[in-house]
Design an enzyme around this catalytic site. Structure first.
Site, mmCIF file in Angstrom:
data_model
loop_
_atom_site.group_PDB
_atom_site.id
_atom_site.type_symbol
_atom_site.label_atom_id
_atom_site.label_comp_id
_atom_site.label_asym_id
_atom_site.label_seq_id
_atom_site.Cartn_x
_atom_site.Cartn_y
_atom_site.Cartn_z
ATOM 1 N N GLU A 1 17.355 -0.909 -11.597
ATOM 2 C CA GLU A 1 18.216 0.168 -11.081
ATOM 3 C C GLU A 1 18.699 0.994 -12.260
ATOM 4 O O GLU A 1 19.359 0.461 -13.162
ATOM 5 C CB GLU A 1 19.436 -0.389 -10.323
ATOM 6 C CG GLU A 1 19.095 -0.942 -8.963
ATOM 7 C CD GLU A 1 20.331 -1.309 -8.135
ATOM 8 O OE1 GLU A 1 21.364 -0.609 -8.231
ATOM 9 O OE2 GLU A 1 20.244 -2.307 -7.405
ATOM 10 N N GLN B 1 17.874 5.883 -6.387
ATOM 11 C CA GLN B 1 16.857 5.365 -5.498
ATOM 12 C C GLN B 1 15.809 6.450 -5.267
ATOM 13 O O GLN B 1 15.746 7.366 -6.078
ATOM 14 C CB GLN B 1 17.514 4.895 -4.216
ATOM 15 C CG GLN B 1 18.565 3.778 -4.481
ATOM 16 C CD GLN B 1 19.068 3.075 -3.239
ATOM 17 O OE1 GLN B 1 18.595 3.300 -2.139
ATOM 18 N NE2 GLN B 1 20.071 2.210 -3.400
ATOM 19 N N ASN C 1 20.458 -9.892 -5.799
ATOM 20 C CA ASN C 1 20.859 -8.613 -6.383
ATOM 21 C C ASN C 1 22.271 -8.693 -6.946
ATOM 22 O O ASN C 1 23.190 -9.159 -6.253
ATOM 23 C CB ASN C 1 20.834 -7.522 -5.299
ATOM 24 C CG ASN C 1 21.321 -6.186 -5.814
ATOM 25 O OD1 ASN C 1 20.640 -5.541 -6.615
ATOM 26 N ND2 ASN C 1 22.501 -5.763 -5.389
ATOM 27 N N GLU C 2 22.438 -8.296 -8.193
ATOM 28 C CA GLU C 2 23.765 -8.195 -8.838
ATOM 29 C C GLU C 2 24.690 -9.344 -8.434
ATOM 30 O O GLU C 2 25.811 -9.118 -7.971
ATOM 31 C CB GLU C 2 24.408 -6.836 -8.509
ATOM 32 C CG GLU C 2 23.617 -5.686 -9.084
ATOM 33 C CD GLU C 2 24.309 -4.328 -8.963
ATOM 34 O OE1 GLU C 2 25.334 -4.218 -8.282
ATOM 35 O OE2 GLU C 2 23.796 -3.361 -9.561
ATOM 36 N N ASN D 1 22.786 -4.078 -2.724
ATOM 37 C CA ASN D 1 23.861 -4.866 -2.147
ATOM 38 C C ASN D 1 23.538 -5.295 -0.719
ATOM 39 O O ASN D 1 23.970 -6.347 -0.259
ATOM 40 C CB ASN D 1 25.166 -4.054 -2.158
ATOM 41 C CG ASN D 1 25.611 -3.718 -3.574
ATOM 42 O OD1 ASN D 1 25.201 -4.355 -4.532
ATOM 43 N ND2 ASN D 1 26.453 -2.698 -3.712
HETATM 44 O O1 AHR Z 1 21.835 1.674 -5.763
HETATM 45 C C1 AHR Z 1 23.094 1.575 -5.179
HETATM 46 C C2 AHR Z 1 23.757 0.218 -5.418
HETATM 47 O O2 AHR Z 1 24.053 0.090 -6.788
HETATM 48 C C3 AHR Z 1 22.922 -0.995 -5.137
HETATM 49 O O3 AHR Z 1 22.996 -1.371 -3.800
HETATM 50 C C4 AHR Z 1 23.525 -2.044 -6.008
HETATM 51 O O4 AHR Z 1 22.605 -2.999 -6.418
HETATM 52 C C5 AHR Z 1 24.123 -1.261 -7.159
HETATM 53 O O5 AHR Z 1 25.422 -1.623 -7.404
#
Ligand code: AHR
Length: 496
Positions: free
Chosen positions: A291, A346, A171-172, A71
């Protein structure tokens, strides 16, 4: 329980792209500051990188790390994070409600990657920014010199281009929580044009289109189809994201989530191939599962708004999480023919296998181990064994096989490895494995994690949850007999 299993070369699902064992570092919580970068830490090197953390990253053998978000990237100005550190601005990060000091940026990350022996997977901001800033970043990072942005990099002390090959287009972008969220059509057009310009800047790169932020996203399916339709010719992968949780304490349902994961992957492959058919093209779009993890333990932990690098998303993982992580990675490997990249989200502190204390030590979370085993031993190609085993019903699923397993074969090094999770909390499994055409392959190591309570965790003071070695299973002709403990993770290595 009795389990029959057949392992044969003919059951190959696909060559394993090493990048399936990737991970992710976002400017979020203590992933960067206090995680990989802490100049005042006793183990910090001359660049401020924690060498205790690099050692653990090396053990995980992570081939690629996605950066800088997440994010975060949807509001990031990459220019804020390059050049003299004292001139870099502090900015508010609206994604996570913190202040970003920008003392760590693109070049620091690339240096860290070199030292950690991994490659970068860069993400560009398609939330608040667009094609122009993205292509400038490619020029800054990958062009040798003689242009404004590449010469700027050189003036910052980095003579040689970084040569980053893999790039995420935002991203998303479907998520309402995303800065600059878009409709599939808005995003598809922007991603297409951005990727085109990035590739015109450096023809050797590959790009990843944002798929849905999860299978539960209301636009899942339609989002992939619409954005792919618009960007197909200029992109190489579509992304998948998925996190699981066990809020109700329903372990059988939690461990069965891989059935849902399997369907998710299959659906995305179908959508890619549907657009391929519509376009009558030979080009195949592969998957980047960039992810994936368990994420829920640290929800609702308060933090100080606009502070720098406060603890965020610091899940402490228990033993059942380790079993699900093993099962999820097995599921990804079952699709090794189409999943070419995946990132455990992560890497450090933020929903991560490595946990540190600022100015202090570091420990391996429970989920560290299955990932480490697969990343180090799951080489060559994946074989989907035929498994005949008892199944269970639970609240969320029916017909869940108790045993989840994959085999990998590295012909070059003559190594066959069987990875297995036993999801039964009470029943051991007697695995009767039929090894077809594996003459001369003998068991050399049997590693497992078992005997722990589902809620058992590791910590700074004690880390009880870890693997141990077992007596080698017996091979009798084609038959390999393996005893697998209840509620366990197992790795059986055979060498020629
Ligand atoms: O990994 C944590 C968050 O999860 C990331 O920033 C986002 O891409 C997802 O919603």
């Amino acid at each position: 329980m009795k389990v029959k299993m057949t392992v044969a070369r003919e059951l190959k699902t696909g060559d394993i792209d090493r990048r399936i064992y990737g991970s992710f570092i976002e400017h979020l919580g203590r992933a960067v500051y206090g995680g990989i970068f802490e100049p005042t830490h006793p183990t910090a090197d001359s660049d401020g990188f924690r060498t205790d953390v690099i050692k653990l990253v090396n053990e995980l053998n992570v081939p690629i790390v996605r950066y800088p978000g997440g994010n975060f990237v949807s509001g990031y100005n990459w220019e804020d994070g390059v050049g003299p550190v004292e001139k870099r601005p502090k900015k508010l990060d609206l994604a996570w409600g913190t202040t970003e000091p920008n003392t760590f940026g693109t070049n620091e990350f690339m240096k860290w990657c070199r030292k950690a022996g991994t490659d970068a997977m860069m993400a560009v901001n398609l939330g608040t920014r667009g094609a122009e800033e993205a292509r400038n970043l490619v020029e800054y990072m990958n062009h040798p010199g003689g242009s404004y942005w590449s010469d700027l990099r050189r003036s910052h002390g980095y003579e040689n281009p970084w040569g980053v090959k893999l790039w995420c287009l935002g991203n998303e972008m479907d998520g309402r929580w995303q800065m600059g969220a878009k409709t599939a059509v808005e995003y598809g057009r922007l991603a297409n044009e951005t990727s085109k310009l990035m590739k015109w800047t450096d023809g050797s790169i590959e790009t990843v289109l944002c798929g849905s932020s999860s299978r539960n996203s209301p636009t899942f399916g339609e989002w992939e189809a619409q954005s792919l339709e618009l960007a197909y010719d200029n992109i190489d992968y579509v992304s998948l994201h998925q996190y699981y949780e066990n809020r109700s304490g329903d372990t059988p349902s939690f461990l069965a989530k891989t059935l849902e994961l399997e369907e998710f992957i299959y659906s995305v492959i179908c959508v890619c191939d549907y657009i391929k058919a519509k376009k009558r093209t030979k080009k195949t779009i592969n998957l980047s599962f960039d992810e994936w993890n368990v994420w829920y333990h640290s929800d609702n932990v308060p933090y100080e708004r606009w502070s720098q690098a406060p603890p965020r998303l610091e899940d402490i993982y228990n033993f059942e999480d380790a079993l699900l992580i093993g099962s999820m990675l097995i599921t990804l490997l079952r699709h090794a023919d189409r999943i070419k990249v995946a990132c455990l989200a992560q890497l450090v502190n933020v929903i991560a296998p490595i946990f540190t204390e600022n100015a202090g030590g570091a420990f391996k979370q429970t989920i560290f181990y299955p990932f480490e085993h697969l990343s180090n031993y799951g080489r060559g190609y994946a074989i989907k064994p035929i498994i005949d085993c008892p199944k269970y019903d639970c609240k969320e699923f029916t017909d869940v096989p108790y045993i989840e397993s994959i085999a990998t074969l590295d012909e070059e090094n003559g190594e066959l490895v069987i990875f297995a999770v036993n999801k039964s909390s009470d029943d051991a499994a007697e695995l009767d494995v039929n090894l077809l055409d594996f003459e001369g392959y003998e068991p050399v190591e049997y590693i497992s994690m078992d005997g722990y309570g589902k809620n058992e965790v590791n910590g700074f003071d004690a880390s009880p949850v870890k693997p141990h070695n077992n007596p080698l299973p017996k091979r009798d002709g084609a038959a390999l007999n393996i005893h697998i403990e209840p509620f366990s993770w197992s790795v059986i290595r055979l060498k020629k």
